[in-house]
Scaffold this active site. Sequence first.
Site, PDB file in Angstrom:
ATOM      1  N   ARG A  47      70.352 -18.873 -55.521  1.00  0.00           N
ATOM      2  CA  ARG A  47      69.684 -20.166 -55.714  1.00  0.00           C
ATOM      3  C   ARG A  47      69.516 -20.464 -57.207  1.00  0.00           C
ATOM      4  O   ARG A  47      69.555 -21.622 -57.626  1.00  0.00           O
ATOM      5  CB  ARG A  47      68.335 -20.177 -54.989  1.00  0.00           C
ATOM      6  CG  ARG A  47      68.481 -20.241 -53.475  1.00  0.00           C
ATOM      7  CD  ARG A  47      67.149 -20.165 -52.734  1.00  0.00           C
ATOM      8  NE  ARG A  47      66.215 -21.231 -53.039  1.00  0.00           N
ATOM      9  CZ  ARG A  47      66.253 -22.452 -52.518  1.00  0.00           C
ATOM     10  NH1 ARG A  47      67.201 -22.773 -51.651  1.00  0.00           N
ATOM     11  NH2 ARG A  47      65.368 -23.362 -52.849  1.00  0.00           N
ATOM     12  N   ALA A 103      61.874 -22.655 -58.939  1.00  0.00           N
ATOM     13  CA  ALA A 103      62.504 -23.906 -59.385  1.00  0.00           C
ATOM     14  C   ALA A 103      63.740 -24.368 -58.622  1.00  0.00           C
ATOM     15  O   ALA A 103      64.107 -25.535 -58.720  1.00  0.00           O
ATOM     16  CB  ALA A 103      62.853 -23.796 -60.870  1.00  0.00           C
ATOM     17  N   ALA A 104      64.432 -23.488 -57.893  1.00  0.00           N
ATOM     18  CA  ALA A 104      65.691 -23.911 -57.263  1.00  0.00           C
ATOM     19  C   ALA A 104      65.435 -24.785 -56.034  1.00  0.00           C
ATOM     20  O   ALA A 104      64.460 -24.552 -55.327  1.00  0.00           O
ATOM     21  CB  ALA A 104      66.495 -22.680 -56.847  1.00  0.00           C
ATOM     22  N   ASP A 112      55.902 -24.906 -57.241  1.00  0.00           N
ATOM     23  CA  ASP A 112      56.304 -25.536 -55.975  1.00  0.00           C
ATOM     24  C   ASP A 112      56.601 -24.354 -55.052  1.00  0.00           C
ATOM     25  O   ASP A 112      57.723 -23.858 -55.005  1.00  0.00           O
ATOM     26  CB  ASP A 112      57.557 -26.385 -56.239  1.00  0.00           C
ATOM     27  CG  ASP A 112      57.957 -27.201 -55.032  1.00  0.00           C
ATOM     28  OD1 ASP A 112      57.078 -27.538 -54.231  1.00  0.00           O
ATOM     29  OD2 ASP A 112      59.156 -27.512 -54.905  1.00  0.00           O
ATOM     30  N   GLY A 132      66.155 -27.335 -58.096  1.00  0.00           N
ATOM     31  CA  GLY A 132      65.986 -27.980 -59.400  1.00  0.00           C
ATOM     32  C   GLY A 132      65.409 -29.384 -59.395  1.00  0.00           C
ATOM     33  O   GLY A 132      65.415 -30.052 -60.427  1.00  0.00           O
ATOM     34  N   GLU A 171      63.929 -18.974 -60.909  1.00  0.00           N
ATOM     35  CA  GLU A 171      64.158 -18.873 -59.459  1.00  0.00           C
ATOM     36  C   GLU A 171      64.447 -17.420 -59.126  1.00  0.00           C
ATOM     37  O   GLU A 171      65.374 -16.823 -59.659  1.00  0.00           O
ATOM     38  CB  GLU A 171      65.325 -19.779 -59.048  1.00  0.00           C
ATOM     39  CG  GLU A 171      65.859 -19.531 -57.651  1.00  0.00           C
ATOM     40  CD  GLU A 171      64.801 -19.620 -56.539  1.00  0.00           C
ATOM     41  OE1 GLU A 171      63.983 -20.556 -56.555  1.00  0.00           O
ATOM     42  OE2 GLU A 171      64.800 -18.726 -55.669  1.00  0.00           O
ATOM     43  N   CYS A 175      55.605 -28.074 -49.234  1.00  0.00           N
ATOM     44  CA  CYS A 175      56.093 -29.105 -48.310  1.00  0.00           C
ATOM     45  C   CYS A 175      55.671 -28.698 -46.903  1.00  0.00           C
ATOM     46  O   CYS A 175      56.456 -28.721 -45.970  1.00  0.00           O
ATOM     47  CB  CYS A 175      57.605 -29.289 -48.437  1.00  0.00           C
ATOM     48  SG  CYS A 175      58.555 -27.813 -48.106  1.00  0.00           S
TER      49      CYS A 175
HETATM   50  N1  SAM Z   1      60.913 -26.593 -56.882  1.00  0.00           N
HETATM   51  C1  SAM Z   1      62.168 -26.623 -56.161  1.00  0.00           C
HETATM   52  C2  SAM Z   1      62.744 -28.014 -56.254  1.00  0.00           C
HETATM   53  O1  SAM Z   1      62.020 -28.966 -56.493  1.00  0.00           O
HETATM   54  O2  SAM Z   1      63.970 -28.147 -56.114  1.00  0.00           O
HETATM   55  C3  SAM Z   1      61.997 -26.165 -54.740  1.00  0.00           C
HETATM   56  C4  SAM Z   1      61.370 -24.801 -54.658  1.00  0.00           C
HETATM   57  S1  SAM Z   1      61.237 -24.147 -53.042  1.00  0.00           S
HETATM   58  C5  SAM Z   1      59.980 -25.062 -52.337  1.00  0.00           C
HETATM   59  C6  SAM Z   1      60.467 -22.610 -53.344  1.00  0.00           C
HETATM   60  C7  SAM Z   1      61.322 -21.595 -54.060  1.00  0.00           C
HETATM   61  O3  SAM Z   1      60.559 -20.387 -54.199  1.00  0.00           O
HETATM   62  C8  SAM Z   1      62.601 -21.214 -53.340  1.00  0.00           C
HETATM   63  O4  SAM Z   1      63.706 -21.500 -54.132  1.00  0.00           O
HETATM   64  C9  SAM Z   1      62.463 -19.702 -53.105  1.00  0.00           C
HETATM   65  O5  SAM Z   1      63.672 -19.010 -53.277  1.00  0.00           O
HETATM   66  C10 SAM Z   1      61.446 -19.294 -54.141  1.00  0.00           C
HETATM   67  N2  SAM Z   1      60.721 -18.052 -53.795  1.00  0.00           N
HETATM   68  C11 SAM Z   1      60.782 -17.333 -52.662  1.00  0.00           C
HETATM   69  N3  SAM Z   1      59.995 -16.250 -52.758  1.00  0.00           N
HETATM   70  C12 SAM Z   1      59.428 -16.263 -53.956  1.00  0.00           C
HETATM   71  C13 SAM Z   1      58.526 -15.418 -54.643  1.00  0.00           C
HETATM   72  N4  SAM Z   1      58.036 -14.316 -54.069  1.00  0.00           N
HETATM   73  N5  SAM Z   1      58.184 -15.728 -55.902  1.00  0.00           N
HETATM   74  C14 SAM Z   1      58.660 -16.836 -56.477  1.00  0.00           C
HETATM   75  N6  SAM Z   1      59.507 -17.700 -55.877  1.00  0.00           N
HETATM   76  C15 SAM Z   1      59.883 -17.413 -54.633  1.00  0.00           C
END
Ligand code: SAM
Length: 474
Positions: free
Chosen positions: A152, A124-125, A192, A127, A147, A245
Amino acid sequence: MSDSLTTHPALPASYIKQTRELLGDGADAFLASYDAPRAYGLRLNPLKVNALHLSEGELSRLKSEFDLQPIPWCATGYYYDETTRPGKHPYHAAGLYYIQEPSAMSAAEALDAQPGETILDLAAAPGGKTTQIAGAMNGEGLLIANEIHPARAKILSENVERCGIRNAVVTSASPDQLSVRFPAMFDRIMLDAPCSGEGMFRKDPDAIAEWSPEHVQMCAARQADILEHAAIMLKPGGRLVYSTCTFNRSENEKAMNTFVALHPEFTLVHTERLWPHQCKGEGHFVAVLTKSAEAEDAAALRSPESDSRSRKVGKPSKTGGKANRFDLELSLFEAFAKDTVPALRLGPGEPVRFGDALYWLPHDKDGRFTASSMEGLKVVRPGLQLGELKTKRIEPAHALAVALRSNEAANANTVSYSADAPETAAYLRGEALQADTGLTGWTIITVDGYPIGWAKASNDQLKNHLPKGLRRMS
Ligand code: SAM
């Protein structure tokens, strides 16, 4: 066909090759988009402004402030002119909007969150999607925003607070820690996923250096793993939105096809791609999956360990202290609320103590989520922070001020300034302000009517209670 079309110096040759394979004749137009200017977006926060039914005054104020133009795929989304710098405006501190890349707004739209549901935002980070989902839920139901990375998760938590979200619990857990605890719990899940970020190369050229074909494969494997846990946590009949993305097929269509092949209970309902050469935004992939209502209910497979754990504990581990101390603290808050914000109405939930603070933990409609559900989980924000507990008194939380609806703030002490008033800038710098004669006690400071924090009035002065971390440099 020449790659001199793009003047972007850092694009790896293998990335350009992948792009040509993916887009064929469309690749030149796509690569040329790297040299085009990027678009800037913000999403109005329906918890603060009725984004769909803005009054003429509100809309024209916001439109003229930031030169807003509608984003076609998001009803609350607008392009803004970057020279207006909305991130520095007092309305940002008041949570009136969230600054978000325009294409990224498509994923939470596809989730179609409804008030009252139980929803998980698994990655989620910072956010963007969480705040968009929370807006659609209108404060009703339970939103778990998770997150994995603690730093984050803190930023996520700050954005949840700034946007005045009451019904979100912010956790910092790995997907497997959540799936063992919350099987078949959620009506909707937003994933995401962490990805290779090809769609962000224009916005964030540093992302190019991290890209390699091997990194793409590592991301695809990680996504497959996270998807397994999302599958466990979705209720039969539920909806899962997967987004990235990035452009390559391994992390998008192939990831989805592999997932539904492994999970016949899931149907891939819809996929969409946003391309920077075809729309005003960066790259994004969105897939909507539904889980059959007849799917085996994973709750039935819950381990005895998770059941006993959820029966064992009545409050989060950090509730501390004795029951009568907690009751005293609660009665202090109730007395404060009756006196200061008598119109405050909290939804279904329970009070919990977390560190030195009192929170209102939201409950889900099925009664599965209570304080004991968080036992052993890294929780960053267990709901709406109500106040800090001091010796024999309560100090209202900043989160409470910015979460107040206008009808709830109506009977409170309020002092309002306009966005461009010197008092607003002084308040945001943490300075004391002059109070009207006779004003005493806890007072909500508002900007054009929107709460931005607390002050305490006495002796014709407003003592500033904006948290130190939110104060701006002069
Ligand atoms: N959804 C967020 C937004 O709209 O602001 C952006 C999310 S970003 C694309 C993906 C997130 O997945 C990152 O914050 C990252 O730290 C986290 N992430 C990294 N490895 C992960 C894992 N193994 N399991 C879950 N989340 C993970």
